[in-house]
Design an enzyme around this catalytic site. Structure first.
Site, PDB file in Angstrom:
ATOM      1  N   ASN A 211       0.832  -1.202   0.000  1.00  0.00           N
ATOM      2  CA  ASN A 211       0.000   0.000   0.000  1.00  0.00           C
ATOM      3  C   ASN A 211       0.868   1.254   0.000  1.00  0.00           C
ATOM      4  OD1 ASN A 211       0.973   0.256   2.619  1.00  0.00           O
ATOM      5  ND2 ASN A 211      -0.945  -0.371   3.589  1.00  0.00           N
ATOM      6  N   SER A 234      -2.918  -0.017  -9.804  1.00  0.00           N
ATOM      7  CA  SER A 234      -2.944  -0.798 -11.040  1.00  0.00           C
ATOM      8  C   SER A 234      -3.560  -0.003 -12.194  1.00  0.00           C
ATOM      9  CB  SER A 234      -3.740  -2.084 -10.828  1.00  0.00           C
ATOM     10  OG  SER A 234      -3.125  -2.901  -9.867  1.00  0.00           O
ATOM     11  N   GLN A 256      -8.760  -4.857 -13.332  1.00  0.00           N
ATOM     12  CA  GLN A 256      -7.816  -3.957 -12.655  1.00  0.00           C
ATOM     13  C   GLN A 256      -8.530  -3.007 -11.706  1.00  0.00           C
ATOM     14  OE1 GLN A 256      -4.413  -4.606 -12.967  1.00  0.00           O
ATOM     15  NE2 GLN A 256      -5.548  -6.300 -13.880  1.00  0.00           N
ATOM     16  N   HIS A 259      -8.813  -3.951  -7.996  1.00  0.00           N
ATOM     17  CA  HIS A 259      -7.642  -3.946  -7.122  1.00  0.00           C
ATOM     18  C   HIS A 259      -7.699  -2.856  -6.062  1.00  0.00           C
ATOM     19  CE1 HIS A 259      -4.864  -7.014  -8.388  1.00  0.00           C
ATOM     20  NE2 HIS A 259      -4.955  -6.669  -9.653  1.00  0.00           N
ATOM     21  N   GLU A 323       0.593   0.231 -17.193  1.00  0.00           N
ATOM     22  CA  GLU A 323       1.104  -1.036 -16.666  1.00  0.00           C
ATOM     23  C   GLU A 323       0.748  -2.182 -17.624  1.00  0.00           C
ATOM     24  OE1 GLU A 323       0.666  -3.542 -12.471  1.00  0.00           O
ATOM     25  OE2 GLU A 323      -0.859  -2.076 -13.044  1.00  0.00           O
ATOM     26  N   HIS A 324      -0.504  -2.232 -18.068  1.00  0.00           N
ATOM     27  CA  HIS A 324      -0.978  -3.282 -18.969  1.00  0.00           C
ATOM     28  C   HIS A 324      -1.664  -2.646 -20.173  1.00  0.00           C
ATOM     29  CE1 HIS A 324      -1.570  -4.793 -14.733  1.00  0.00           C
ATOM     30  NE2 HIS A 324      -0.766  -5.730 -15.192  1.00  0.00           N
ATOM     31  N   ASP A 357      -1.479 -12.155 -15.157  1.00  0.00           N
ATOM     32  CA  ASP A 357      -1.393 -12.035 -13.704  1.00  0.00           C
ATOM     33  C   ASP A 357      -1.052 -13.356 -13.036  1.00  0.00           C
ATOM     34  OD1 ASP A 357      -1.737  -9.371 -13.231  1.00  0.00           O
ATOM     35  OD2 ASP A 357      -3.879  -9.477 -12.815  1.00  0.00           O
ATOM     36  N   GLU A 411      42.069  16.004 -15.721  1.00  0.00           N
ATOM     37  CA  GLU A 411      41.059  16.105 -14.669  1.00  0.00           C
ATOM     38  C   GLU A 411      41.634  16.599 -13.350  1.00  0.00           C
ATOM     39  OE1 GLU A 411      38.954  12.407 -14.387  1.00  0.00           O
ATOM     40  OE2 GLU A 411      37.771  12.816 -16.194  1.00  0.00           O
ATOM     41  N   HIS A 416      45.998   9.480  -9.778  1.00  0.00           N
ATOM     42  CA  HIS A 416      45.557   8.610 -10.868  1.00  0.00           C
ATOM     43  C   HIS A 416      46.639   8.534 -11.946  1.00  0.00           C
ATOM     44  CE1 HIS A 416      41.570   8.887  -9.092  1.00  0.00           C
ATOM     45  NE2 HIS A 416      41.073   8.090 -10.038  1.00  0.00           N
TER      46      HIS A 416
END
Length: 427
Positions: A211, A234, A256, A259, A323-324, A357, A411, A416
């Protein structure tokens, strides 16, 4: 539910406002989560036990917070045989699909004589959050734990809110290869997985939906651990022509909507009479759904019907980045191949999103809230990490060193430069 017509002069303004509406975590949720995480970090197990009592009205102690092996066995055995068979069927398909994603290690020598490559290794420990509020979700267990097991993760720890653990969830955990299950939910569960709390050892990555409190907690612990994504409500977009049965498409939209009241279901069609039939079918099916209150609120507040030429559908889907996305049309590939932004695409009249799903084998943990523009669904790669490999012999080093020195000096990093120059006899 909103209606939009592509031909209307105000379509662009109205449709843009609709897809940009926020359905995410309010700021007050984040404030609560901040305090919960702080308590778990400072108090550990005692905070978890207190929150179980305060939030879930469940009394736990150090022994009962963990689900025992006997409880898992007994719970799985109590699961109806038909459901156990379905879990095994789904687990096998998910396992097979994700095993095909395994990347190869590689070593090669380039034209400079440098040996290069990479290797893939599994994460050591992963935490899986399994919601327990609105319903039991064995599919969530399978979709998160099976790919982790296929990847070779050594420790898969599952957390789920305290209370009665559904037999199907325990059967799925057993089938998927979960190693330990803890009765703890909410933001406190995320904190326990991230930082450890009493007998719960920290993990390297946390996956699984939850949640608003769980999502806010994952956002806050990111960096201390990895996360899969920040999941929102969803979403589904169904692109359908008038040759479909309206009741089929209505059921897909409601799959969906049920949900969460904040879920979003959108129909795109070029047939106004068909759209009206789908709307009527939605209203009729809502009356029979046990999840009808949530689905009705979702359809009322966040649902939409868009009347547009089907050739415009791919562009509209890309703007929604859902999402879908279902393409229930005669030649689904013709339209779907033009879509860039969607978590998962379902092709044809006999491929409802619900198949994905549960048993298709592909993963149902997918980007929401337009995140499909820049991210993908859960996969084997979420449980692997890639390590680069570099090896120079003396000749190869001699070819690379001068440019290394030049760039390091440019640099302003003399150490280095020296680490290469000193091997050239210049340090």
């Amino acid at each position: 539910m909103r209606r939009f017509r592509f031909s209307d002069p105000d379509f662009e303004t109205a449709f843009s406002a609709f897809i940009e509406e926020r359905r995410e975590t309010p700021e007050e949720v984040d404030a609560v989560v901040r305090d919960v995480i702080a308590a778990v970090r400072s108090e550990g197990l005692s905070a978890l036990l207190r929150f179980a009592q305060d939030f879930d009205r469940v009394a736990l102690d150090e022994q009962t917070i963990r689900v025992s092996e006997a409880e898992i066995e007994d719970g799985a055995a109590a699961c109806p045989q038909a459901v156990r068979d379905a879990i095994a069927f789904a687990a096998d398909r998910i396992r097979s699909y994700h095993a095909r994603q395994r990347p190869a290690d590689l070593r090669f020598t380039d034209e400079a004589g440098v040996e290069l490559g990479w290797r893939w290794t599994a994460l050591e420990a992963v935490g899986i959050y399994v919601p327990g509020g609105r319903a039991a979700y064995p599919s969530t267990v399978l979709m998160n734990a099976v790919p982790a097991a296929v990847a070779g993760v050594e420790r898969i720890a599952m957390v789920t809110p305290p209370g009665r653990l559904q037999p199907a969830v325990l059967a799925a955990a057993k089938a998927a290869g979960v190693h330990e299950i803890w009765r703890v939910g909410g933001a406190q569960a995320v904190a326990a997985l991230a930082y450890g709390a009493g007998p719960i050892r920290p993990v390297d990555k946390i996956v699984g939906p939850g949640n608003a409190f769980v999502t806010a907690a994952k956002r806050r612990v990111y960096g201390a651990v990895g996360i899969d994504a920040l999941a929102g409500p969803s979403e589904i977009v169904v692109v359908a022509d008038g040759a479909n049965r309206p009741e089929w498409i209505a059921a897909d939209l409601l799959s969906q909507a049920e949900h969460d009241p904040a879920a979003q279901s959108i129909l795109i069609t070029d047939d106004e009479a068909f759209a009206a039939s789908v709307e009527a079918a939605v209203e009729a099916q809502l009356q029979a759904l046990t999840t009808g209150d949530d689905a009705a609120a979702s359809w009322r507040d966040h649902g939409a019907v868009v009347i547009a030429p089907l050739d415009e559908a791919p562009g509209l889907v890309d703007r929604i980045a859902p999402e879908h996305a279902e393409f229930a049309v005669e030649d689904p590939e013709r339209l779907a191949d033009r879509v860039r932004h969607a978590g998962a695409i379902f092709l044809g009249r006999h491929t409802p999103e619900a198949i994905g799903d549960y048993v298709a084998g592909s993963n149902h943990v997918l980007p929401t809230s337009r995140a499909a523009r820049f991210s993908s669904g859960l996969s084997l790669y979420d449980f692997l990490k890639r390590t680069s490999i570099v090896k120079c012999d003396e000749a190869a080093f001699a070819r690379l060193a001068p440019a290394t020195v030049a760039l390091a000096e440019a640099e302003g990093l003399p150490a280095h430069a020296r680490s290469a120059a000193i091997r050239m006899g210049q340090g």
